[in-house]
Design an enzyme around this catalytic site. Sequence first.
Site, PDB file in Angstrom:
ATOM      1  N   ALA A 125       0.875  -1.186   0.000  1.00  0.00           N
ATOM      2  CA  ALA A 125       0.000   0.000   0.000  1.00  0.00           C
ATOM      3  C   ALA A 125       0.903   1.224   0.000  1.00  0.00           C
ATOM      4  O   ALA A 125       1.199   1.790   1.042  1.00  0.00           O
ATOM      5  CB  ALA A 125      -0.926  -0.018   1.212  1.00  0.00           C
ATOM      6  N   ALA A 126       1.349   1.635  -1.188  1.00  0.00           N
ATOM      7  CA  ALA A 126       2.547   2.467  -1.301  1.00  0.00           C
ATOM      8  C   ALA A 126       2.317   3.977  -1.299  1.00  0.00           C
ATOM      9  O   ALA A 126       3.205   4.727  -0.900  1.00  0.00           O
ATOM     10  CB  ALA A 126       3.316   2.080  -2.568  1.00  0.00           C
ATOM     11  N   ALA A 127       1.180   4.462  -1.789  1.00  0.00           N
ATOM     12  CA  ALA A 127       0.993   5.920  -1.903  1.00  0.00           C
ATOM     13  C   ALA A 127       0.963   6.579  -0.520  1.00  0.00           C
ATOM     14  O   ALA A 127       0.516   5.958   0.442  1.00  0.00           O
ATOM     15  CB  ALA A 127      -0.295   6.220  -2.667  1.00  0.00           C
ATOM     16  N   PRO A 128       1.459   7.805  -0.431  1.00  0.00           N
ATOM     17  CA  PRO A 128       1.954   8.669  -1.511  1.00  0.00           C
ATOM     18  C   PRO A 128       3.405   8.427  -1.914  1.00  0.00           C
ATOM     19  O   PRO A 128       3.904   9.089  -2.814  1.00  0.00           O
ATOM     20  CB  PRO A 128       1.797  10.074  -0.917  1.00  0.00           C
ATOM     21  CG  PRO A 128       1.993   9.875   0.555  1.00  0.00           C
ATOM     22  CD  PRO A 128       1.383   8.526   0.867  1.00  0.00           C
ATOM     23  N   GLY A 129       4.109   7.504  -1.242  1.00  0.00           N
ATOM     24  CA  GLY A 129       5.449   7.150  -1.683  1.00  0.00           C
ATOM     25  C   GLY A 129       6.558   7.345  -0.681  1.00  0.00           C
ATOM     26  O   GLY A 129       7.726   7.092  -0.985  1.00  0.00           O
ATOM     27  N   LYS A 131       7.425   5.621   1.974  1.00  0.00           N
ATOM     28  CA  LYS A 131       8.140   4.390   2.316  1.00  0.00           C
ATOM     29  C   LYS A 131       8.784   3.756   1.086  1.00  0.00           C
ATOM     30  O   LYS A 131       9.875   3.192   1.175  1.00  0.00           O
ATOM     31  CB  LYS A 131       7.195   3.426   3.021  1.00  0.00           C
ATOM     32  CG  LYS A 131       6.658   3.997   4.340  1.00  0.00           C
ATOM     33  CD  LYS A 131       5.624   3.104   4.980  1.00  0.00           C
ATOM     34  CE  LYS A 131       4.978   3.787   6.170  1.00  0.00           C
ATOM     35  NZ  LYS A 131       4.119   4.940   5.771  1.00  0.00           N
ATOM     36  N   GLU A 149      -0.649   0.335  -5.276  1.00  0.00           N
ATOM     37  CA  GLU A 149      -1.609   1.245  -4.656  1.00  0.00           C
ATOM     38  C   GLU A 149      -3.002   0.950  -5.191  1.00  0.00           C
ATOM     39  O   GLU A 149      -3.218   0.939  -6.399  1.00  0.00           O
ATOM     40  CB  GLU A 149      -1.227   2.702  -4.928  1.00  0.00           C
ATOM     41  CG  GLU A 149      -2.200   3.720  -4.374  1.00  0.00           C
ATOM     42  CD  GLU A 149      -2.528   3.530  -2.899  1.00  0.00           C
ATOM     43  OE1 GLU A 149      -3.717   3.574  -2.551  1.00  0.00           O
ATOM     44  OE2 GLU A 149      -1.581   3.318  -2.098  1.00  0.00           O
ATOM     45  N   ASP A 194       2.044  -1.720   5.006  1.00  0.00           N
ATOM     46  CA  ASP A 194       1.593  -0.598   5.837  1.00  0.00           C
ATOM     47  C   ASP A 194       0.086  -0.525   5.617  1.00  0.00           C
ATOM     48  O   ASP A 194      -0.389   0.142   4.706  1.00  0.00           O
ATOM     49  CB  ASP A 194       2.301   0.690   5.418  1.00  0.00           C
ATOM     50  CG  ASP A 194       2.010   1.838   6.363  1.00  0.00           C
ATOM     51  OD1 ASP A 194       2.055   1.618   7.586  1.00  0.00           O
ATOM     52  OD2 ASP A 194       1.712   2.944   5.883  1.00  0.00           O
ATOM     53  N   CYS A 247      -0.927   3.070  11.357  1.00  0.00           N
ATOM     54  CA  CYS A 247      -0.868   4.326  12.124  1.00  0.00           C
ATOM     55  C   CYS A 247      -2.067   4.376  13.069  1.00  0.00           C
ATOM     56  O   CYS A 247      -2.674   5.426  13.266  1.00  0.00           O
ATOM     57  CB  CYS A 247      -0.826   5.540  11.200  1.00  0.00           C
ATOM     58  SG  CYS A 247      -2.218   5.676  10.073  1.00  0.00           S
TER      59      CYS A 247
END
Length: 479
Positions: A125-129, A131, A149, A194, A247
């Site tokens: 789950a990469a966005a916004p980038g 990590k 994403e 994440d 988070c």
Amino acid sequence: MAQHTVYFPDAFLTQMREAMPSTLSFDDFLAACQRPLRRSIRVNTLKISVADFLQLTAPYGWTLTPIPWCEEGFWIERDNEDALPLGSTAEHLSGLFYIQEASSMLPVAALFADGNAPQRVMDVAAAPGSKTTQIAARMNNEGAILANEFSASRVKVLHANISRCGISNVALTHFDGRVFGAALPEMFDAILLDAPCSGEGVVRKDPDALKNWSPESNQEIAATQRELIDSAFHALRPGGTLVYSTCTLNREENEAVCLWLKETYPDAVEFLPLGDLFPGANKALTEEGFLHVFPQIYDCEGFFVARLRKTQAIPVLPAPKYKVGNFPFSPVKDREAGQIRQAAAGVGLNWDGNLRLWQRDKELWLFPVGIEALIGKVRFSRLGIKLAETHNKGYRWQHEAVIALASPDNVNAFELTPQEAEEWYRGRDVYPQAAPVADDVLVTFQHQPIGLAKRIGSRLKNSYPRELVRDGKLFTGNA
């Protein structure tokens, strides 16, 4: 620091009292949540060393406090935060740093702990980038990263951040993360999940984050997280490392998800304790060896990080039924590749054996070699970097390739003044006092490549992508 009013549902407070260890003060938790979040940045070591960055920014009077779990990370204080947004500084525009919350640097630190050096990594789950770019820096642009994403609108932002930071080893996909276990079984050395979560840890940034919170929604989110971690675990090779992070602060979405995975695959899941990840990590350590970061511990966002190893193979899932479609690219033959490489070197663009040339019609692309094993198994939104478009007179080199591959020491590099660089970022042609000799000019500022220009007489024709052009006040202070 000013206070702000955070909305807390009563049921949330009850849940937090139960989840918080007795060594922590609940009053301190409430007080920390009411304080606005400290700003933090991460130096992009693909572009500049930490020492050189500190030297470059020293005249600005920024107060930079090291973040214990990330050597490249700093909390930042500026005397006049409103005078110039961090995102409008020259150093941000050229990709020298990423604005990233301190606690969100933890998962990647965990992924590479104890000398772990994965060659093929997935960010589910990469966005916004933040990590993905941190992973790429840790890998020094070597190997390959699959950055996925699910949200279509966020894929564009993800690509923009990857391009700004000069990253070349990433492939982008746009899928529900639950497909990868079946589609790409045992294909990754390391995976970062994440996970989408209830966001209980972000109230310092968003005081209304809990407006739609309920215990029932926690349960629903946790069910999705279990499916995501199961899929990720199937996509991980035996011996590989999985980092699970959120988070949020409740145990249902954190410890319970990891314990569920271990109960499901008791002989294949090993928890790797994070107590030695950085000095003071034991303050957030759970009995399982996870880090459950309440905001008062390190004065950051609330966060959760778990690291585990896949000790043996598990039964494979049924193959997916979807069709990937034909791959529209073909490898460039060696002789032609040599000619292209020579022409690219003439304008300062160079690459190593981690990247290979591919072609689609008149487009030339560079793909990370480590991603080739995935071709035909999933459909990519974008792969590698676009190097050039061919035309009758040669090549039209692409901006993202310049940012990722250009050497500022090239003979045709031309250093702009601050005023000229600002004109460049505004999309305007530049009229330097002494025009360069070459027709194709590698434009630099602060000894960093910021684009490629055509010299037309005494004018440098701007090729900065229209979608990146900036308005308003920039780093010279002129609007």
